[in-house]
Design a protein around this motif. Structure first.
Motif, PDB file in Angstrom:
ATOM      1  N   VAL A   1     -75.076 -65.732   2.887  1.00 41.31           N
ATOM      2  CA  VAL A   1     -74.784 -64.614   1.984  1.00 41.31           C
ATOM      3  C   VAL A   1     -74.140 -63.475   2.763  1.00 41.31           C
ATOM      4  N   PRO A   2     -72.822 -63.341   2.693  1.00 38.76           N
ATOM      5  CA  PRO A   2     -72.164 -62.254   3.410  1.00 38.76           C
ATOM      6  C   PRO A   2     -72.599 -60.893   2.873  1.00 38.76           C
ATOM      7  N   GLY A   3     -72.903 -59.981   3.788  1.00 43.92           N
ATOM      8  CA  GLY A   3     -73.288 -58.634   3.386  1.00 43.92           C
ATOM      9  C   GLY A   3     -74.739 -58.480   2.994  1.00 43.92           C
ATOM     10  N   TYR A   4     -75.559 -59.494   3.249  1.00 44.88           N
ATOM     11  CA  TYR A   4     -76.953 -59.442   2.806  1.00 44.88           C
ATOM     12  C   TYR A   4     -77.689 -58.245   3.410  1.00 44.88           C
ATOM     13  N   GLN A   5     -77.504 -58.005   4.695  1.00 47.41           N
ATOM     14  CA  GLN A   5     -78.211 -56.883   5.324  1.00 47.41           C
ATOM     15  C   GLN A   5     -77.761 -55.533   4.767  1.00 47.41           C
ATOM     16  N   THR A   6     -76.477 -55.432   4.423  1.00 50.39           N
ATOM     17  CA  THR A   6     -75.996 -54.197   3.795  1.00 50.39           C
ATOM     18  C   THR A   6     -76.699 -53.964   2.471  1.00 50.39           C
ATOM     19  N   MET A   7     -76.848 -55.022   1.685  1.00 46.88           N
ATOM     20  CA  MET A   7     -77.525 -54.894   0.397  1.00 46.88           C
ATOM     21  C   MET A   7     -78.992 -54.527   0.580  1.00 46.88           C
ATOM     22  N   ILE A   8     -79.672 -55.178   1.513  1.00 39.72           N
ATOM     23  CA  ILE A   8     -81.091 -54.884   1.754  1.00 39.72           C
ATOM     24  C   ILE A   8     -81.268 -53.436   2.204  1.00 39.72           C
ATOM     25  N   SER A   9     -80.446 -52.999   3.149  1.00 41.41           N
ATOM     26  CA  SER A   9     -80.537 -51.626   3.639  1.00 41.41           C
ATOM     27  C   SER A   9     -80.297 -50.616   2.522  1.00 41.41           C
ATOM     28  N   THR A  10     -79.310 -50.899   1.672  1.00 49.98           N
ATOM     29  CA  THR A  10     -78.974 -49.966   0.599  1.00 49.98           C
ATOM     30  C   THR A  10     -80.057 -49.913  -0.465  1.00 49.98           C
ATOM     31  N   ILE A  11     -80.760 -51.014  -0.687  1.00 51.47           N
ATOM     32  CA  ILE A  11     -81.899 -50.990  -1.611  1.00 51.47           C
ATOM     33  C   ILE A  11     -82.915 -49.946  -1.152  1.00 51.47           C
ATOM     34  N   GLY A  12     -83.139 -49.867   0.153  1.00 51.60           N
ATOM     35  CA  GLY A  12     -84.025 -48.848   0.689  1.00 51.60           C
ATOM     36  C   GLY A  12     -83.516 -47.439   0.423  1.00 51.60           C
ATOM     37  N   HIS A  13     -82.229 -47.226   0.631  1.00 51.60           N
ATOM     38  CA  HIS A  13     -81.644 -45.902   0.383  1.00 51.60           C
ATOM     39  C   HIS A  13     -81.736 -45.528  -1.098  1.00 51.60           C
ATOM     40  N   LEU A  14     -81.472 -46.486  -1.977  1.00 48.19           N
ATOM     41  CA  LEU A  14     -81.569 -46.216  -3.414  1.00 48.19           C
ATOM     42  C   LEU A  14     -83.003 -45.887  -3.814  1.00 48.19           C
ATOM     43  N   ALA A  15     -83.955 -46.573  -3.207  1.00 44.75           N
ATOM     44  CA  ALA A  15     -85.361 -46.277  -3.480  1.00 44.75           C
ATOM     45  C   ALA A  15     -85.715 -44.860  -3.040  1.00 44.75           C
ATOM     46  N   HIS A  16     -85.189 -44.449  -1.907  1.00 45.11           N
ATOM     47  CA  HIS A  16     -85.423 -43.082  -1.430  1.00 45.11           C
ATOM     48  C   HIS A  16     -84.906 -42.061  -2.442  1.00 45.11           C
ATOM     49  N   GLU A  17     -83.761 -42.362  -3.051  1.00 36.66           N
ATOM     50  CA  GLU A  17     -83.137 -41.413  -3.973  1.00 36.66           C
ATOM     51  C   GLU A  17     -83.771 -41.438  -5.363  1.00 36.66           C
ATOM     52  N   TYR A  18     -84.201 -42.606  -5.825  1.00 40.52           N
ATOM     53  CA  TYR A  18     -84.576 -42.752  -7.233  1.00 40.52           C
ATOM     54  C   TYR A  18     -86.066 -42.963  -7.493  1.00 40.52           C
ATOM     55  N   ALA A  19     -86.847 -43.286  -6.475  1.00 34.83           N
ATOM     56  CA  ALA A  19     -88.282 -43.472  -6.701  1.00 34.83           C
ATOM     57  C   ALA A  19     -88.903 -42.165  -7.172  1.00 34.83           C
ATOM     58  N   GLN A  20     -89.761 -42.260  -8.157  1.00 27.10           N
ATOM     59  CA  GLN A  20     -90.414 -41.088  -8.731  1.00 27.10           C
ATOM     60  C   GLN A  20     -91.894 -41.079  -8.360  1.00 27.10           C
ATOM     61  N   ASP A  21     -92.436 -39.885  -8.208  1.00 28.18           N
ATOM     62  CA  ASP A  21     -93.868 -39.756  -7.948  1.00 28.18           C
ATOM     63  C   ASP A  21     -94.664 -40.449  -9.060  1.00 28.18           C
ATOM     64  N   ASN A  22     -95.806 -41.012  -8.695  1.00 27.56           N
ATOM     65  CA  ASN A  22     -96.726 -41.612  -9.667  1.00 27.56           C
ATOM     66  C   ASN A  22     -96.067 -42.721 -10.485  1.00 27.56           C
ATOM     67  N   SER A  23     -95.287 -43.553  -9.813  1.00 22.62           N
ATOM     68  CA  SER A  23     -94.601 -44.649 -10.503  1.00 22.62           C
ATOM     69  C   SER A  23     -94.841 -45.970  -9.780  1.00 22.62           C
ATOM     70  N   GLN A  24     -94.394 -47.034 -10.420  1.00 25.26           N
ATOM     71  CA  GLN A  24     -94.486 -48.352  -9.817  1.00 25.26           C
ATOM     72  C   GLN A  24     -93.092 -48.856  -9.461  1.00 25.26           C
ATOM     73  N   ILE A  25     -93.032 -49.650  -8.408  1.00 24.50           N
ATOM     74  CA  ILE A  25     -91.785 -50.226  -7.914  1.00 24.50           C
ATOM     75  C   ILE A  25     -91.969 -51.734  -7.883  1.00 24.50           C
ATOM     76  N   TYR A  26     -91.041 -52.461  -8.492  1.00 26.71           N
ATOM     77  CA  TYR A  26     -91.154 -53.908  -8.599  1.00 26.71           C
ATOM     78  C   TYR A  26     -90.052 -54.604  -7.800  1.00 26.71           C
ATOM     79  N   ASP A  27     -90.461 -55.558  -6.971  1.00 24.37           N
ATOM     80  CA  ASP A  27     -89.534 -56.442  -6.273  1.00 24.37           C
ATOM     81  C   ASP A  27     -89.763 -57.830  -6.856  1.00 24.37           C
ATOM     82  N   LEU A  28     -88.931 -58.205  -7.833  1.00 31.37           N
ATOM     83  CA  LEU A  28     -89.132 -59.436  -8.593  1.00 31.37           C
ATOM     84  C   LEU A  28     -88.320 -60.569  -7.972  1.00 31.37           C
ATOM     85  N   GLY A  29     -89.015 -61.592  -7.506  1.00 32.02           N
ATOM     86  CA  GLY A  29     -88.368 -62.639  -6.723  1.00 32.02           C
ATOM     87  C   GLY A  29     -88.247 -62.166  -5.292  1.00 32.02           C
ATOM     88  N   CYS A  30     -89.366 -61.736  -4.740  1.00 30.57           N
ATOM     89  CA  CYS A  30     -89.375 -60.996  -3.464  1.00 30.57           C
ATOM     90  C   CYS A  30     -89.090 -61.872  -2.248  1.00 30.57           C
TER      91      CYS A  30
END
Length: 242
Positions: free
Chosen positions: A36-65
């Motif tokens: 999968v070309p670019g897999y590490q870029t996608m994984i790293s960016t998922i972390g950045h998106l979580a930093h930006e969009y995760a809300q206090d007192n919420s749940q985060i789902y990794d489906l097919g982890c």
């Protein structure tokens, strides 16, 4: 230490449908890196998106982890308070190794790892939902329902992140991109035999959608803000915001 993927290196009398068993789990990091070309870029960016969009007192789902790469990326970047990460996979082999990987990296963020069919998961109070190369393995007849369930369980402002292999409507474009991907795998050391047998094994298991099908599914579920943020050859990552 990660083991080398040589599952399809020797000729098989009968190439069986691909399954995420112990053999695959053992070599999965190498398989993904070389397939999968670019897999590490996608994984790293998922972390950045979580930093930006995760809300206090919420749940985060990794489906097919799978082995928990996205979950680990999220945990490293998460700053929202009182969040719980719920990582789900239907392969016990993957879940076992995912838990081992998470145990190797201490974190104060509450994380649950479940072995279950993601269609059974009741999405609630979600600010982040990740489907990282997961939807393509779900029966096409269930995909609309899954995305609708996710939308209904998300908090306003929550983000859905989907990474997928794409299929293209124009045959000549499909041919060009297929060849680019084959060249990538050859450059990673896979033999023609490995490539051929892996393709035969996975063709009835991994059923990709077009980009347009993904957008239509998002819209039908209720999303009206969506974009493709990454593509390399036939691999893409998309976001949709509630």
């Amino acid at each position: 230490m990660n083991k080398t993927d040589n599952i399809f290196a020797t000729a098989q009398e009968e190439v069986k449908d691909f399954v995420f068993d112990d053999n695959v789990a053992e070599v999965f990091p190498d398989m993904i890196k070389r397939s999968v070309p670019g897999y590490q870029t996608m994984i790293s960016t998922i972390g950045h998106l979580a930093h930006e969009y995760a809300q206090d007192n919420s749940q985060i789902y990794d489906l097919g982890c799978s082995l928990g790469a996205a979950t680990l990326s999220i945990r490293r970047k998460l700053t929202a308070k009182n969040c719980t990460i719920i990582a789900v996979d239907n392969s016990q082999a993957m879940v076992n190794r995912c838990q081992q990987h998470l145990n190797n990296y201490k974190s104060e963020i509450k994380t649950q790892v479940l072995c279950d069919d993601i269609m059974n998961i009741d999405i609630q109070d979600a600010s982040i939902v990740v489907l990282n190369f997961t939807l393509q393995f779900i029966s096409p007849s269930q995909r609309d329902t899954l995305i609708k369930n996710i939308y209904q369980g998300m908090k306003p402002g929550g983000i859905l992140i989907i990474s997928e292999k794409l299929v293209f409507e124009q045959a000549n474009i499909q041919s060009v991109i297929d060849e680019l991907h084959l060249d990538f795998k050859r450059a990673q050391g896979y033999s023609e035999l490995e490539i051929s047998q892996k393709r035969a094994s996975i063709e009835n298991v991994l059923i990709p959608d077009t980009l347009e099908q993904h957008y239509k599914r998002f819209e039908q579920a209720g999303f009206n803000k969506m974009s493709q943020w990454y593509q390399c050859f036939n691999f893409s990552s998309l976001i949709a915001i509630k």
